[in-house]
Scaffold this motif. Sequence first.
Motif, PDB file in Angstrom:
ATOM      1  N   SER A   1      -4.105  44.595 -46.168  1.00  0.00           N
ATOM      2  CA  SER A   1      -3.490  43.443 -46.821  1.00  0.00           C
ATOM      3  C   SER A   1      -2.305  43.904 -47.654  1.00  0.00           C
ATOM      4  N   LYS A   2      -1.333  43.004 -47.790  1.00  0.00           N
ATOM      5  CA  LYS A   2      -0.173  43.268 -48.638  1.00  0.00           C
ATOM      6  C   LYS A   2       0.157  42.001 -49.402  1.00  0.00           C
ATOM      7  N   GLY A   3       0.787  42.194 -50.548  1.00  0.00           N
ATOM      8  CA  GLY A   3       1.210  41.064 -51.354  1.00  0.00           C
ATOM      9  C   GLY A   3       2.571  40.565 -50.903  1.00  0.00           C
ATOM     10  N   LEU A   4       3.381  40.186 -51.850  1.00  0.00           N
ATOM     11  CA  LEU A   4       4.693  39.617 -51.531  1.00  0.00           C
ATOM     12  C   LEU A   4       5.791  40.667 -51.407  1.00  0.00           C
ATOM     13  N   GLU A   5       5.428  41.941 -51.263  1.00  0.00           N
ATOM     14  CA  GLU A   5       6.430  42.989 -51.092  1.00  0.00           C
ATOM     15  C   GLU A   5       7.205  42.743 -49.797  1.00  0.00           C
ATOM     16  N   VAL A   6       8.500  42.987 -49.860  1.00  0.00           N
ATOM     17  CA  VAL A   6       9.327  42.874 -48.664  1.00  0.00           C
ATOM     18  C   VAL A   6       9.323  44.230 -47.966  1.00  0.00           C
ATOM     19  N   GLY A   7       9.064  44.227 -46.679  1.00  0.00           N
ATOM     20  CA  GLY A   7       9.040  45.465 -45.915  1.00  0.00           C
ATOM     21  C   GLY A   7       8.258  45.290 -44.628  1.00  0.00           C
ATOM     22  N   VAL A   8       7.995  46.412 -43.981  1.00  0.00           N
ATOM     23  CA  VAL A   8       7.307  46.425 -42.697  1.00  0.00           C
ATOM     24  C   VAL A   8       6.014  47.223 -42.829  1.00  0.00           C
ATOM     25  N   ALA A   9       4.930  46.660 -42.350  1.00  0.00           N
ATOM     26  CA  ALA A   9       3.642  47.363 -42.321  1.00  0.00           C
ATOM     27  C   ALA A   9       3.451  47.958 -40.931  1.00  0.00           C
ATOM     28  N   TRP A  10       3.188  49.257 -40.888  1.00  0.00           N
ATOM     29  CA  TRP A  10       2.844  49.958 -39.650  1.00  0.00           C
ATOM     30  C   TRP A  10       1.376  50.303 -39.717  1.00  0.00           C
ATOM     31  N   LEU A  11       0.610  49.953 -38.694  1.00  0.00           N
ATOM     32  CA  LEU A  11      -0.811  50.263 -38.628  1.00  0.00           C
ATOM     33  C   LEU A  11      -1.068  51.058 -37.357  1.00  0.00           C
TER      34      LEU A  11
ATOM     35  N   LEU B   1       0.912  49.326 -34.490  1.00  0.00           N
ATOM     36  CA  LEU B   1       1.369  47.974 -34.772  1.00  0.00           C
ATOM     37  C   LEU B   1       2.485  48.011 -35.801  1.00  0.00           C
ATOM     38  N   ARG B   2       3.496  47.197 -35.565  1.00  0.00           N
ATOM     39  CA  ARG B   2       4.575  46.992 -36.532  1.00  0.00           C
ATOM     40  C   ARG B   2       4.531  45.515 -36.897  1.00  0.00           C
ATOM     41  N   MET B   3       4.318  45.233 -38.195  1.00  0.00           N
ATOM     42  CA  MET B   3       4.160  43.849 -38.641  1.00  0.00           C
ATOM     43  C   MET B   3       5.090  43.562 -39.810  1.00  0.00           C
ATOM     44  N   ALA B   4       5.753  42.413 -39.738  1.00  0.00           N
ATOM     45  CA  ALA B   4       6.641  41.998 -40.816  1.00  0.00           C
ATOM     46  C   ALA B   4       6.427  40.523 -41.128  1.00  0.00           C
ATOM     47  N   ASP B   5       6.437  40.202 -42.414  1.00  0.00           N
ATOM     48  CA  ASP B   5       6.312  38.823 -42.857  1.00  0.00           C
ATOM     49  C   ASP B   5       6.838  38.746 -44.283  1.00  0.00           C
ATOM     50  N   GLU B   6       7.495  37.664 -44.606  1.00  0.00           N
ATOM     51  CA  GLU B   6       8.033  37.497 -45.958  1.00  0.00           C
ATOM     52  C   GLU B   6       6.950  37.174 -46.968  1.00  0.00           C
ATOM     53  N   GLY B   7       5.810  36.697 -46.516  1.00  0.00           N
ATOM     54  CA  GLY B   7       4.712  36.348 -47.404  1.00  0.00           C
ATOM     55  C   GLY B   7       3.650  37.421 -47.430  1.00  0.00           C
ATOM     56  N   THR B   8       2.477  37.028 -47.853  1.00  0.00           N
ATOM     57  CA  THR B   8       1.353  37.956 -47.890  1.00  0.00           C
ATOM     58  C   THR B   8       0.774  38.120 -46.488  1.00  0.00           C
ATOM     59  N   MET B   9       0.070  39.218 -46.280  1.00  0.00           N
ATOM     60  CA  MET B   9      -0.613  39.446 -45.009  1.00  0.00           C
ATOM     61  C   MET B   9      -2.009  39.967 -45.282  1.00  0.00           C
TER      62      MET B   9
ATOM     63  N   LEU C   1     -12.235  46.611 -36.756  1.00  0.00           N
ATOM     64  CA  LEU C   1     -11.605  47.915 -36.911  1.00  0.00           C
ATOM     65  C   LEU C   1     -11.572  48.372 -38.368  1.00  0.00           C
ATOM     66  N   ASP C   2     -12.226  47.629 -39.273  1.00  0.00           N
ATOM     67  CA  ASP C   2     -12.306  48.065 -40.673  1.00  0.00           C
ATOM     68  C   ASP C   2     -12.854  49.492 -40.710  1.00  0.00           C
ATOM     69  N   GLY C   3     -12.168  50.369 -41.436  1.00  0.00           N
ATOM     70  CA  GLY C   3     -12.573  51.756 -41.552  1.00  0.00           C
ATOM     71  C   GLY C   3     -11.979  52.661 -40.486  1.00  0.00           C
ATOM     72  N   HIS C   4     -11.231  52.099 -39.540  1.00  0.00           N
ATOM     73  CA  HIS C   4     -10.666  52.876 -38.432  1.00  0.00           C
ATOM     74  C   HIS C   4      -9.134  52.817 -38.397  1.00  0.00           C
ATOM     75  N   VAL C   5      -8.513  52.257 -39.435  1.00  0.00           N
ATOM     76  CA  VAL C   5      -7.070  51.989 -39.416  1.00  0.00           C
ATOM     77  C   VAL C   5      -6.351  52.782 -40.510  1.00  0.00           C
ATOM     78  N   GLU C   6      -5.163  53.296 -40.160  1.00  0.00           N
ATOM     79  CA  GLU C   6      -4.263  53.940 -41.124  1.00  0.00           C
ATOM     80  C   GLU C   6      -2.987  53.108 -41.209  1.00  0.00           C
ATOM     81  N   TYR C   7      -2.256  53.259 -42.330  1.00  0.00           N
ATOM     82  CA  TYR C   7      -1.038  52.462 -42.487  1.00  0.00           C
ATOM     83  C   TYR C   7       0.076  53.250 -43.173  1.00  0.00           C
ATOM     84  N   ILE C   8       1.272  52.758 -42.947  1.00  0.00           N
ATOM     85  CA  ILE C   8       2.469  53.152 -43.702  1.00  0.00           C
ATOM     86  C   ILE C   8       3.177  51.851 -44.046  1.00  0.00           C
ATOM     87  N   PHE C   9       3.569  51.676 -45.305  1.00  0.00           N
ATOM     88  CA  PHE C   9       4.362  50.506 -45.674  1.00  0.00           C
ATOM     89  C   PHE C   9       5.795  50.963 -45.864  1.00  0.00           C
TER      90      PHE C   9
END
Length: 183
Positions: A52-62, A136-144, A18-26
């Motif tokens: 991908s995300k670094g060590l930021e705390v939050g929720v990734a929506w795709l 998609l709603r994704m949360a993790d304390e580490g990198t993703m 799905l590379d090139g077909h995804v949008e996000y909100i952090f």
Amino acid sequence: LAQVTALEISQDVERQSLDGHVEYIFDRTGALTLEDIRVSTSWAPVGQQPYSKGLEVGVAWLRFKIVNSSNESVDRVLQIGAGHADQVSVWMMRLDGSTRRFEAGEDTDPSQREIRHFLPRVNVSLSPGEEVDLLLRMADEGTMNVAIVVATQDELQANSDTRQWMSGLMSGVFLLVGIYAFM
């Protein structure tokens, strides 16, 4: 989906990224709801790479759209990343207004998932000409690093077998080097 194109699937292709077909909100606060996200105008394209995300705390929506542009039904499996997200929620929204929700992150026991696998996986079945929106709603304390693919079950199994074989081989090499180092 304003800025990215839908992924077109057919029986002819066993695995697609799905590379090139995804949008996000952090969401740095983690407070945005499904309804907030659905009406948001803050979506940005991920680009031609996995999200991908670094060590930021939050929720990734795709979000992304999958379309069956062929004349026959297509059954595929959506695989979300390499299983390194504590929480993964998937909403599959069809044009008839129906919505299904799935849970598949590390915090979800595999027996509670639609597909009982250690990686987040969801079945996607589309009739000829049908399309589906996925959120998609994704949360993790580490990198993703979230590489998303749509593939046949057989293709995913073959890829998984190869990865396990390589991991076993590398473990054996490290064991031999360790034994040699103590001699």
